[in-house]
Enzyme design. Structure first.
Site, short mmCIF file in Angstrom:
data_model
loop_
_atom_site.label_atom_id
_atom_site.label_comp_id
_atom_site.label_asym_id
_atom_site.label_seq_id
_atom_site.Cartn_x
_atom_site.Cartn_y
_atom_site.Cartn_z
N HIS A 180 3.82 -4.41 0.16
CA HIS A 180 3.03 -3.23 0.24
C HIS A 180 3.57 -2.30 -1.01
O HIS A 180 4.55 -2.39 -1.55
CB HIS A 180 3.34 -2.71 1.38
CG HIS A 180 2.65 -3.52 2.77
ND1 HIS A 180 2.42 -3.17 3.83
CD2 HIS A 180 2.03 -5.02 2.66
CE1 HIS A 180 1.69 -4.07 4.83
NE2 HIS A 180 1.87 -5.09 4.11
N GLU A 210 4.82 0.72 -0.55
CA GLU A 210 5.90 1.27 -0.10
C GLU A 210 7.03 0.36 -0.41
O GLU A 210 8.19 0.85 -0.88
CB GLU A 210 5.88 1.52 1.47
CG GLU A 210 4.84 2.83 1.95
CD GLU A 210 3.73 1.63 2.48
OE1 GLU A 210 3.03 0.91 1.58
OE2 GLU A 210 3.16 2.16 3.62
N CYS A 229 2.80 0.86 7.60
CA CYS A 229 2.87 -0.09 8.77
C CYS A 229 4.09 -0.07 9.57
O CYS A 229 5.10 0.57 8.91
CB CYS A 229 2.45 -1.53 8.46
SG CYS A 229 3.55 -2.11 7.24
N CYS A 273 6.83 -1.45 6.72
CA CYS A 273 7.08 -0.36 5.91
C CYS A 273 8.06 0.74 6.54
O CYS A 273 9.00 1.50 5.96
CB CYS A 273 5.95 0.42 5.17
SG CYS A 273 5.07 -1.14 4.07
#
Length: 159
Positions: A46, A48, A76, A79
């Site tokens: 992701h 992040e 999420c 993260c």
């Protein structure tokens, strides 16, 4: 956040969900990340996570105190956990994520007093622009899937 939106555009251009992140310390950009789980065959890639990994390498420490993260979509659970483990001071996110958001939309991991580190979170920064990026991406994807289905249905029976 504008830099994070540009990172999201990079993800979109690569066929990924358009999410971008920028990690800053003392007003200076340390690292950036764009979504890449499809291209990297990595469910943890992701935006992040990629920004956190890059910043940790650049700063020579897995802990990133005093750093702030700007991300175009609400983090999420994965993260959010990484953000707290990295000891970030603050997270700014643009669009809320009503399906997997862990900063208030579905649950708020950042609000648990039992956890030993508390990252400050602020949502809604350039939210409409980030939401528009996501809407356009998914509309284009749905249209492409619809056209592919129509082409398949239009093929002559090879029976």
């Amino acid at each position: 956040m504008r830099l994070a939106l540009a990172e999201a555009d990079k993800a979109r251009a690569a066929g990924e969900v358009p999410v971008g992140a920028v990690l800053v310390r003392d007003g200076q950009v340390i690292a950036t990340g764009s979504n890449a789980p499809i291209g990297l065959h990595d469910p943890s890639a992701h935006a992040e996570m990629r920004a956190l990994r890059a910043a940790a390498i650049i700063l020579g420490n897995y802990r990133l105190p005093g750093c702030e993260l700007y991300v175009t979509l609400e983090p999420c659970v994965m993260c959010a956990g990484a953000i707290m483990h990295a000891r970030l001071a603050k997270v700014f996110f643009a669009a809320p994520d009503p399906k997997t958001g862990a900063a208030g939309s579905v649950l708020d991991l950042f609000s648990y007093p039992q956890l030993n580190h508390h990252t400050s979170v602020q949502g809604g920064v350039l939210a409409e622009e980030a939401a528009q990026q996501l809407r356009e991406f998914f509309a284009t994807r749905r249209e492409a899937a619809k056209l592919a289905k129509q082409r398949t249905q239009d093929l002559p029976d090879q029976g």
